[in-house]
Design an enzyme around this catalytic site. Structure first.
Site, PDB file in Angstrom:
ATOM      1  N   THR B 152       0.695  -1.200  -0.061  1.00 15.52           N
ATOM      2  CA  THR B 152       0.002   0.169   0.093  1.00 15.52           C
ATOM      3  C   THR B 152       0.895   1.360  -0.006  1.00 15.52           C
ATOM      4  O   THR B 152       1.497   1.762  -1.193  1.00 15.52           O
ATOM      5  CB  THR B 152      -0.966  -0.014   1.220  1.00 15.52           C
ATOM      6  N   LYS B 174       3.371  -7.000   4.188  1.00  8.56           N
ATOM      7  CA  LYS B 174       3.342  -5.524   3.821  1.00  8.56           C
ATOM      8  C   LYS B 174       2.930  -4.749   5.227  1.00  8.56           C
ATOM      9  O   LYS B 174       2.133  -5.293   6.169  1.00  8.56           O
ATOM     10  CB  LYS B 174       1.996  -5.390   2.752  1.00  8.56           C
ATOM     11  N   THR B 185       0.989  -3.838  12.291  1.00  5.18           N
ATOM     12  CA  THR B 185       0.186  -3.682  11.152  1.00  5.18           C
ATOM     13  C   THR B 185      -0.651  -4.935  10.752  1.00  5.18           C
ATOM     14  O   THR B 185      -1.298  -4.983  11.777  1.00  5.18           O
ATOM     15  CB  THR B 185       1.377  -3.664   9.963  1.00  5.18           C
ATOM     16  N   GLU B 265       6.031   4.544   7.549  1.00  3.83           N
ATOM     17  CA  GLU B 265       5.558   5.812   7.013  1.00  3.83           C
ATOM     18  C   GLU B 265       6.355   7.042   7.338  1.00  3.83           C
ATOM     19  O   GLU B 265       6.131   7.577   8.554  1.00  3.83           O
ATOM     20  CB  GLU B 265       4.159   6.151   7.141  1.00  3.83           C
ATOM     21  N   ASN B 384       0.030  10.894   6.797  1.00  6.43           N
ATOM     22  CA  ASN B 384      -1.132  10.385   7.343  1.00  6.43           C
ATOM     23  C   ASN B 384      -2.270  11.427   7.351  1.00  6.43           C
ATOM     24  O   ASN B 384      -3.272  10.970   7.820  1.00  6.43           O
ATOM     25  CB  ASN B 384      -0.791   9.836   8.825  1.00  6.43           C
ATOM     26  N   THR B 389      -7.613  11.688   1.303  1.00 13.17           N
ATOM     27  CA  THR B 389      -8.139  13.001   0.943  1.00 13.17           C
ATOM     28  C   THR B 389      -7.377  13.321  -0.569  1.00 13.17           C
ATOM     29  O   THR B 389      -6.516  12.624  -0.806  1.00 13.17           O
ATOM     30  CB  THR B 389      -8.091  14.089   1.846  1.00 13.17           C
TER      31      THR B 389
END
EC number: 2.3.1.35
Lengths: 389, 389
Positions: B152, B174, B185, B265, B384, B389
């Site tokens: 992702t 992942k 995760t 991330e 994040n 959006t």
């Protein structure tokens, strides 16, 4: 007028040179009586700063005649030397205040609050000189100056004045980071001219903190220095009922708590999380606090993203009573999640303002609680990665 | 070779169009036997995605013949319809795989993993077409393609191959956000050609997760979809001891866990928190995890700031056995805090690299634990706050 709004108090701010900025960094609040009853609530952190350990001892007697506060250094994690520094400061304040007095008091009547970087000793020569200047500057209208001298990363001073029937509660607070549970941030001194013994004061203060500062959770981090003090001079001659006193003290705490929230480091959103339909108040608080501390939820708010999925994922980590398929979530009035799945159109949620209201209905009972938090912003990370360097 | 390194497995990745990017988004792993024993560990989140609820049912029999995974949608918080979608996907996979087979199996032998946005149903027509393409593409060397299709926000696929005496364990994972406890995760499929019954596999997998994925806490957030599966084909004909199997599975999990950490991330630091001198392992884990989750500590690391005071403040919020005045903290080998106060010169700490090693000695016993985390960076907030959006 902050802490000098009630009768019987003097206060001031002074510049000791503890802050590199050269701004005021020492505040002094003196209770001129006739009474000197007091109450205190302190950080639940087991790593307590020296001034907290000192002030906890002072409060045991239920008497506080003066509070000295400094910014520019927390005097936390400073070992036995740090505690001696706190003791010496209290002694110095007592000596200077009672020189030539008919009612001398000692260090044990002087509470201390410190705020700033953890792990470094305070420069005592500067601090004690600052105390001398503060003693000279004490005034009946010195409340605002005191509120200014306790600021650290605060962008503005926080003060409050609340009025009861015949008595007044005044207060000041500082805190813009480390806003966390079991006490948000922070230093706060409340004063009142009500007549109240220390046990009544203590209960009023605890009840007030429980639904105000304790429900404020800006970044989930708990400070080593959190202190809330309530001093009563009795100068109004009015002895309110315990309930009335609690109500006015709670109003003062709530006013200051909302000012802290609005000035939290780097925050761009003030988030109210209202949990309803809980089986118990602790359940409601746990759910609210867990959402308030979830970094993904907080980042979503920063991005104006009504990401209710992250809210559900946060709720799912709690032990509260609920059925995942019965959860409803509204953001700014739009029930974006119904029955644990997508509800009304997310496009209807307006997140452009600073205020965000999240309502979670657990459908598991009748209890409710409200927790306040902020978003997790680029500004927060920037400010807190650069603080000590 | 990822999940196809052990004998008896085929895999592939395909593009169903679930991702807007047009990258591969469906992976399929098939166990051709002769055995089809399996084990699974799932998110502790009470808000569980439909594929998790489905796969938990599948694993009850201890048999899994295929795993279908999709990125581009989590199928979480999608209600009864979402569960039906999962069921239908498993049925479709079973039908396509066993068409004309002498050993047909049903939906109950097909596990499902999904990852992506929470709260939206999957476009089933696209997904099932993708499954058809995946079935056609199955190959003995399809492991790397499968690993790529489950990404992702990962910037690179995560795969591992570990070798025991006569058997092999392969794996893919992942996950780049929502790395949290009680499962970090994430989606992970491990395969082995060892001979092992499902009870042995389950114990090996649980022990392995406990000291690897469970100790990875990148951002304290727990996903609704976390799944780790272990499938055994028995194709090597070798039946290792439970200890040997556990050791190799643990090595595979640890390899993947470190790859997840390195690709978290927005992170700029990989932080190892080693807690020693604890009265118990749970104490050590609690202290490590609490430091790992403290936003102020994490911001300090992002700013290359060896802010040990924030570490002590975090430790102070735990219930672990320790004396605040006995805490020692080293950062990258420099004992910057000794006895709860300032120790060696903070200027000696070099934080310019990506690796940060924090050692906390509680001086309360002999137990130890290690927890891994990342810093809290501007990149994390950016990524994040913009995700959906």
């Amino acid at each position: 007028m902050s802490v000098t709004a009630p009768k019987g108090f003097r206060a001031t701010g002074a510049t000791a040179g503890l802050k590199q900025s050269g701004k005021p960094d020492v505040a002094l609040v003196v209770n001129d009586g006739p009474d000197a009853t007091a109450a205190g609530v302190f950080t639940a952190n087991r790593v307590k700063a020296a001034p907290v350990l000192w002030s906890q001892q002072v409060l045991r007697s239920g008497v506080v005649r003066a509070v000295v506060l400094n910014s520019g250094g927390a005097n936390a994690c400073t070992g036995p030397q740090g505690f001696q520094d706190a003791h010496r400061t209290a002694e110095h304040v007592a000596e200077r205040l009672t020189a030539g007095s008919r009612q001398p008091f000692g260090a044990v009547d002087v509470a201390i609050c410190s705020t700033g970087l953890i792990g470094e000793r305070l420069p005592m020569d500067k601090l004690l000189s600052g105390v001398d200047a503060a003693v000279r500057g004490l005034a009946r209208d010195g409340g605002p100056a005191a509120a200014e001298a306790i600021m650290t990363t605060d962008t503005r001073p926080k003060t409050t004045v609340q009025t009861g029937e015949g008595f007044t509660v005044g207060g000041m607070a500082k805190g813009a980071g480390m806003l966390a549970p079991a006490l948000a941030t922070m230093l706060c001194v409340l004063t009142t001219d009500a007549v109240a013994d220390s046990a009544v004061l203590q209960l009023a203060l605890q009840k007030a903190c429980q639904v105000t500062f304790d429900r404020l959770d800006s970044d989930g981090c708990m400070s080593t220095n959190d202190t809330v003090l309530l001093l009563a001079s009795g100068a109004s001659g009015i002895e309110p009922s315990a309930d009335e006193l609690t109500a006015i003290v709670t109003a003062a705490c709530q006013d200051l708590a909302q000012q802290l929230l609005a000035d939290a480091e780097g925050a761009t959103k003030d988030v109210t999380i209202e949990v309803t339909g809980a089986a118990s108040v602790p359940d409601a608080v746990e759910v609210g606090r867990t959402i308030a501390r979830n970094n993904l939820v907080k980042c979503a708010f920063f991005g104006n993203d009504p990401n209710w999925g992250r809210i559900l994922a946060a709720i799912g980590t709690t032990k509260a009573v609920f059925d995942p398929d019965a959860l409803d979530v509204a953001i700014n009035g739009v029930w974006i999640c119904r029955g644990g799945a997508a509800g009304d159109d997310r496009g209807k949620v307006d997140l452009t303002g600073r205020k965000i209201h999240v309502r979670v209905d657990l459908h598991a009972g009748e209890e409710t609680a409200t927790v306040w938090t902020n978003d997790l912003s680029l500004g927060y990370v920037h400010e807190n990665s650069a603080y000590s360097t």
